[in-house]
Scaffold this active site. Structure first.
Site, PDB file in Angstrom:
ATOM      1  N   GLU A  25      -4.977  -4.702  10.783  1.00 52.36           N
ATOM      2  CA  GLU A  25      -3.954  -3.671  10.928  1.00 52.36           C
ATOM      3  C   GLU A  25      -4.196  -2.895  12.215  1.00 52.36           C
ATOM      4  O   GLU A  25      -4.976  -1.938  12.237  1.00 52.36           O
ATOM      5  CB  GLU A  25      -4.003  -2.704   9.738  1.00 52.36           C
ATOM      6  CG  GLU A  25      -3.764  -3.363   8.402  1.00 52.36           C
ATOM      7  CD  GLU A  25      -3.237  -2.367   7.371  1.00 52.36           C
ATOM      8  OE1 GLU A  25      -2.154  -2.624   6.840  1.00 52.36           O
ATOM      9  OE2 GLU A  25      -3.868  -1.337   7.135  1.00 52.36           O
ATOM     10  N   ASN A  31       0.862  -1.188   0.000  1.00 53.86           N
ATOM     11  CA  ASN A  31       0.000   0.000   0.000  1.00 53.86           C
ATOM     12  C   ASN A  31       0.897   1.236   0.000  1.00 53.86           C
ATOM     13  O   ASN A  31       1.482   1.573   1.023  1.00 53.86           O
ATOM     14  CB  ASN A  31      -0.897  -0.033   1.250  1.00 53.86           C
ATOM     15  CG  ASN A  31      -1.747   1.220   1.388  1.00 53.86           C
ATOM     16  OD1 ASN A  31      -1.817   2.043   0.472  1.00 53.86           O
ATOM     17  ND2 ASN A  31      -2.399   1.367   2.531  1.00 53.86           N
ATOM     18  N   LYS A  35       0.003   4.233  -0.238  1.00 56.83           N
ATOM     19  CA  LYS A  35      -0.648   5.420   0.345  1.00 56.83           C
ATOM     20  C   LYS A  35      -0.433   6.617  -0.595  1.00 56.83           C
ATOM     21  O   LYS A  35      -0.439   6.422  -1.812  1.00 56.83           O
ATOM     22  CB  LYS A  35      -0.127   5.663   1.764  1.00 56.83           C
ATOM     23  CG  LYS A  35      -0.239   4.383   2.616  1.00 56.83           C
ATOM     24  CD  LYS A  35       0.012   4.570   4.074  1.00 56.83           C
ATOM     25  CE  LYS A  35      -0.120   3.220   4.783  1.00 56.83           C
ATOM     26  NZ  LYS A  35       0.043   3.315   6.221  1.00 56.83           N
ATOM     27  N   GLY A  39       2.969   2.471  10.744  1.00 56.17           N
ATOM     28  CA  GLY A  39       3.914   3.560  10.553  1.00 56.17           C
ATOM     29  C   GLY A  39       4.673   3.942  11.815  1.00 56.17           C
ATOM     30  O   GLY A  39       5.316   4.987  11.865  1.00 56.17           O
TER      31      GLY A  39
END
Ligand code: 13P
Length: 252
Positions: free
Chosen positions: A167, A9, A11, A173
């Site tokens: 998640e 991903n 983002k 992150g």
């Protein structure tokens, strides 16, 4: 046996030149990988070019979000038929960043999920608890609500096409990966819920991917867990070398 699925991903990262450079390097790197599904979720504006670039490779493309209506006066939105027509096959639904910053709810998740299934795209439904929910011992109840409300009204046939990504928001992150044991505990719980919603045969066939600070260092141990069938990778998917290593995780 559930086939592993590894999603990258991106983002809101990379310009077109960077996206194309990544695609040509990554395509070469993963040629011949035939024992896992690989999906890149770039910003939607690059889907057409990346789908072209990945032709003839094991890499599929997907979008990070879309709207449930088919067409009309919905400024700024994209529909299932639009993203399909430019080559996307997968769709992320209900990512925690969509829930946190863009008012996504379990109800809107459910609408997107139904539209995606109707269009024949493959949904990857994201669930996960926030730090304060984990600390208040609410992890299981939060996930249960996200799944029950998000999956409301789905048939068994629909459920077969689903992948669920767990998640935990506190791991995204932050560099704080859930340990394999913590991730497995929640995946096991999700598996139990899916079994009770759709029956054991279907529940056992649904792939569960873990996401949250996955790296080339921790992927092998995560994938060794019984109910971890894949990973949804943010930061470490932005570099083709690191994502290649993740895609080629070592089977234990
Ligand atoms: P990180 O891998 O950067 O923690 O992001 C995880 C994620 O949100 C993937 O969808």
């Amino acid at each position: 046996m559930r086939r592993p699925i590894l999603g990258g991903n991106w983002k809101m990262n990379k310009d077109l030149g960077q996206a194309l450079a990544y695609a040509s390097a990554f395509k070469e790197a993963v040629l011949g990988v035939d024992d896992a599904d690989i999906v890149i979720f770039p910003p939607s504006v690059y889907i057409e070019k990346l789908s072209e670039a990945f032709k003839g490779s094991p890499v599929a493309t997907g979008v990070q979000n879309l709207f449930w209506e088919e067409k009309g006066a919905f400024t700024g939105e994209l529909s299932t038929s639009m993203v399909k027509s430019v080559g996307a096959t997968y769709v992320l639904i209900g990512h925690s960043e969509r829930r946190q910053y863009f008012s996504e709810t379990n109800e809107t998740v459910n609408k997107r999920l139904k539209a995606v299934l109707k269009a024949g795209l493959i949904p990857m439904l994201c669930v996960g608890e926030r730090l304060e929910e984990r600390e208040a011992n609410e992890t299981f109840s939060v996930i249960e609500k996200q799944l029950k409300e998000g999956l409301a009204g789905l048939s068994k046939d629909d459920a077969k096409k689903l992948t669920v990504a767990y998640e935990p928001v506190w791991a995204i992150g932050t560099g704080k990966t859930a340990t394999p044991a913590i991730a497995q505990e929640v995946h096991g719980h999700i598996r139990g819920l899916l079994n009770s919603l759709f029956g054991k045969e279907i529940g056992e066939s649904i792939r569960l991917a873990y996401g949250g600070s996955v790296t080339q260092e921790n992927i092998d141990n995560l994938m060794a867990e019984k109910d971890i069938d894949g990973a949804l990778v943010g930061g470490a998917s932005l570099d083709p070398v690191s994502f290649e290593r993740i895609v080629r995780f070592r089977r234990k």
